[in-house]
Design a protein around this motif. Structure first.
Motif: not given
Length: 93
Positions: A1-12
């Motif tokens: 089963m596939a998952n519902n992913l929310h991905i957040s990032y900050d590149l400094h």
């Protein structure tokens, strides 16, 4: 089963390898870019696996936060300790 992913990032600075990070996110499955640094991905990867894949494209001063909305869990790299501790304390309250 596939998952519902929310991905957040900050590149400094220095670094900011946006192409590498977005390629890593896109490699996880079907995706939609919601905001500049916030994505939805339908993936067979877990939050932890996805976080590791995205983190591998980041510099050590960047941050990554992945939420698996399907399984109610999250994984992250390099968040400040107070934020990390707050999330761990409040997640299941």
């Amino acid at each position: 089963m596939a998952n519902n992913l929310h991905i957040s990032y900050d590149l400094h600075s220095p670094g900011q390898n946006y192409d590498d990070v977005t390629d890593a996110i896109k490699s996880l499955g079907k995706w939609a870019k919601i905001h500049e640094s916030f994505w939805y991905v339908k993936s067979k990867k877990s939050a932890s696996e996805a976080c590791d894949i995205v983190w591998a494209a980041c510099d050590e001063n960047d941050t990554v936060y992945v939420v698996d909305a399907t399984n109610n869990n999250a994984a992250w790299q390099n968040l400040p300790d107070n934020v990390s501790n707050f999330i761990m304390e409040k997640w299941h309250q």
